[in-house]
Write an enzyme that holds these catalytic residues in place. Structure first.
Site, short mmCIF file in Angstrom:
data_model
loop_
_atom_site.label_atom_id
_atom_site.label_comp_id
_atom_site.label_asym_id
_atom_site.label_seq_id
_atom_site.Cartn_x
_atom_site.Cartn_y
_atom_site.Cartn_z
N ASP A 15 9.13 2.48 0.25
CA ASP A 15 8.03 3.09 1.06
C ASP A 15 8.22 2.48 2.55
O ASP A 15 7.31 1.40 3.06
CB ASP A 15 6.69 2.45 0.42
CG ASP A 15 5.89 2.94 1.10
OD1 ASP A 15 6.25 3.64 2.43
OD2 ASP A 15 4.11 3.60 1.16
N TYR B 210 0.86 -0.64 -0.24
CA TYR B 210 -0.31 -0.12 0.07
C TYR B 210 1.09 1.16 0.18
O TYR B 210 1.82 1.40 0.94
CB TYR B 210 -1.12 0.38 1.44
CG TYR B 210 -1.85 1.59 1.18
CD1 TYR B 210 -2.69 1.70 0.17
CD2 TYR B 210 -1.61 1.92 2.15
CE1 TYR B 210 -3.63 2.28 0.10
CE2 TYR B 210 -2.27 3.60 2.89
CZ TYR B 210 -3.69 3.54 1.26
OH TYR B 210 -4.38 4.79 1.98
N LYS C 177 3.87 8.07 9.28
CA LYS C 177 3.73 7.31 10.52
C LYS C 177 4.81 8.21 12.02
O LYS C 177 4.76 8.81 12.57
CB LYS C 177 3.40 6.06 10.88
CG LYS C 177 2.79 5.28 9.37
CD LYS C 177 1.83 4.16 9.34
CE LYS C 177 0.30 3.96 8.67
NZ LYS C 177 0.41 3.26 7.37
C1 LIG Z 1 0.01 4.46 6.32
C2 LIG Z 1 1.18 3.23 4.72
C3 LIG Z 1 1.19 4.76 3.95
C4 LIG Z 1 -0.46 5.91 3.95
O1 LIG Z 1 -0.04 6.74 4.83
P1 LIG Z 1 -1.08 8.16 4.60
O2 LIG Z 1 -0.68 8.95 5.82
O3 LIG Z 1 -2.26 7.32 5.48
O4 LIG Z 1 -1.57 8.71 3.32
C5 LIG Z 1 2.27 5.02 2.82
N1 LIG Z 1 2.53 3.20 2.69
C6 LIG Z 1 2.48 2.95 3.13
C7 LIG Z 1 3.41 1.81 3.39
C8 LIG Z 1 1.90 3.09 4.32
O5 LIG Z 1 1.52 1.96 5.12
#
Ligand SMILES: *Cc1c(COP(=O)(O)O)cnc(C)c1O
Length: 432
Positions: A234, A146, A262
């Site tokens: 990511d 994601y 995060k």
């Molecule tokens: C949570 C997440 C995102 C998106 O971050 P948001 O702050 O919710 O837009 C992107 N990449 C990864 C791996 C994530 O876990």
């Protein structure tokens, strides 16, 4: 059984009249586990308390944003002090400099960062930088990973094969994902000179926990170098959670660009895109790649992020790893005793569970485990036992520095009951 008590249910009814589904982000709606969500009144350390006064050991922790636990006193104080000086200016502040310096110091190879407000923006910007720097269009992603909800990254993957240009959501036109290739996780895809970048979660944590197979990340690095493509990690989940240097340091594979989110925002809306200086200087105002944000580098968020990053040392990570190992060992032996086939993958401070006989290496495996349908009953039983898990079989458990002996013991006690209530392998077999 729903964790929602009468006050939560009343709030959900009001919410649903003015907010689609009553929630500001879809997984909060508990659709994947049945029932209704509880509304949070407050949280502290490892615990979250709902508006009906029910208290849970919390493994959601804002989807991993709260590594110190909820409402850590130093973070609260930092945010309060920052708020008193003004909440946003539309002009640069020292806090941004200090947070950027902290990230650059912690992550070898990450020379510069641009602060944004969400992981979605970080991934979207990383892709734009990669396309701008290479002059190429294609982006390779992996099924089950994601990267936020920007159009080009809401692409769907096929089953076990690389697919090109399939939309992953209504409202995303084929043109938006025409240059997005979705490949199976843990297999190094073939790349050619049309590929701008490979974007990957170095430890997949949005399809349950799926660590990289030996050689996968190294293989991606080599394939990118051979094709002249950029490698983007990511690390929105893994950054500052798998140690200060994140997955890149843990696995010794250096990407060209990073996405952080995060943990780095300390529980406030802040994320970052970072990487090699020559790539980051593609960004406006230095270079031709446009990117901007009214609240980017927000002073409350930089204060919170700095307060958290200052406390992340080896001892803290070792402590979380120890709790994770205790939980994993406990869950495995309880599941074995109950005759419930359970996989408990661990990667450092990250912990996942899959119901099923086989270890999961990709999205097809994760979907097969979810399709057994055991997670909703387990989730509900854990909630009844005072443990708040993510309301989806595709999420992981976030253990914070505030989870201690008592919380581990309470969790395993709840798990013993929950697993005992699930059909054992023999009963499932008998039912066909
Ligand atoms: C949570 C997440 C995102 C998106 O971050 P948001 O702050 O919710 O837009 C992107 N990449 C990864 C791996 C994530 O876990």
């Amino acid at each position: 059984m729903s964790p929602a008590g009468p006050r939560s249910r009343a709030l959900l009814e009001r919410a649903a009249a003015v907010i689609p589904g009553g929630v500001s982000s879809p997984v909060r709606a508990f659709r994947a586990v049945g029932g209704d969500p509880f509304f949070v009144a407050e949280a502290s350390g490892a615990y979250v308390t709902d508006v009906d006064g029910r208290r849970y050991v919390d493994y959601v922790q804002s989807w991993g944003a709260s590594i110190l636990g909820h409402a850590h006193a130093d973070v609260v104080a930092a945010v309060q002090a920052a708020a008193g000086r003004g909440t946003t200016f539309g002009a640069p502040t020292e806090g941004e400099v200090r947070l950027a310096e902290a990230v650059v110091a912690a992550v070898p190879g990450c020379d510069m960062v641009r602060l944004v407000s969400s992981g979605t923006e970080a991934a979207m910007t990383a892709v734009r930088v990669a396309r701008g720097a290479t002059g190429r269009h294609r982006v390779v992603t992996f099924a089950g990973c994601y990267h936020g909800h920007s159009d080009a990254l809401l692409a769907a993957g096929g089953s076990g094969v690389a697919t090109l240009g399939l939309s992953g959501s209504a409202g995303v036109p084929p043109s938006a994902v025409a240059d997005t290739i979705v490949a199976p996780y843990n297999v190094v895809p073939a790349l050619d000179e049309r590929v701008a970048c490979v974007l990957v979660e170095p430890v997949a944590a949005n399809m349950g926990l799926v660590p990289p197979a030996p050689g996968f990340l190294e293989g991606l690095r080599r394939a990118c170098d051979e094709a002249g493509a950029l490698l983007v990690f990511d690390e929105v989940i893994t950054g500052f959670r798998l140690g200060r240097g994140g997955a890149a340091s843990r696995f010794g594979v250096r990407p060209d660009l990073w996405c952080f989110g995060k943990v780095v925002g300390g529980g406030l809306p802040l994320a970052a895109v970072g990487g090699r200086e020559d790539l980051m200087e593609q960004l406006a105002p230095v270079g031709p790649v446009y990117q901007a944000g009214t609240l980017s580098g927000n002073p409350l968020a930089t204060a919170a992020g700095l307060a958290v990053l200052e406390r992340l040392d080896d001892a803290l990570y070792a402590g979380i790893e120890r709790r994770v190992a205790e939980l994993a060992d406990g869950l495995r032996s309880l599941a074995a005793a109950a005759g419930v086939p359970l996989q408990v993958p661990v990667e450092g401070t990250l912990l996942g569970v899959f119901f099923g006989e086989r270890a999961v290496a990709d999205y097809d495996g994760a979907k097969a485990a979810a399709a057994l349908g055991r997670y909703p009953a387990y989730f509900s039983a854990m909630a009844a036992g005072g443990v708040s898990l993510a309301p989806s079989p595709y999420e992981i458990l976030f253990v914070s520095a505030a989870h201690g002996d008592d919380e581990v013991a309470a969790t395993l006690e709840a798990a013993e009951q929950a697993l005992a209530g699930l059909p054992s392998v023999r009963e499932v077999g008998a039912a066909g």
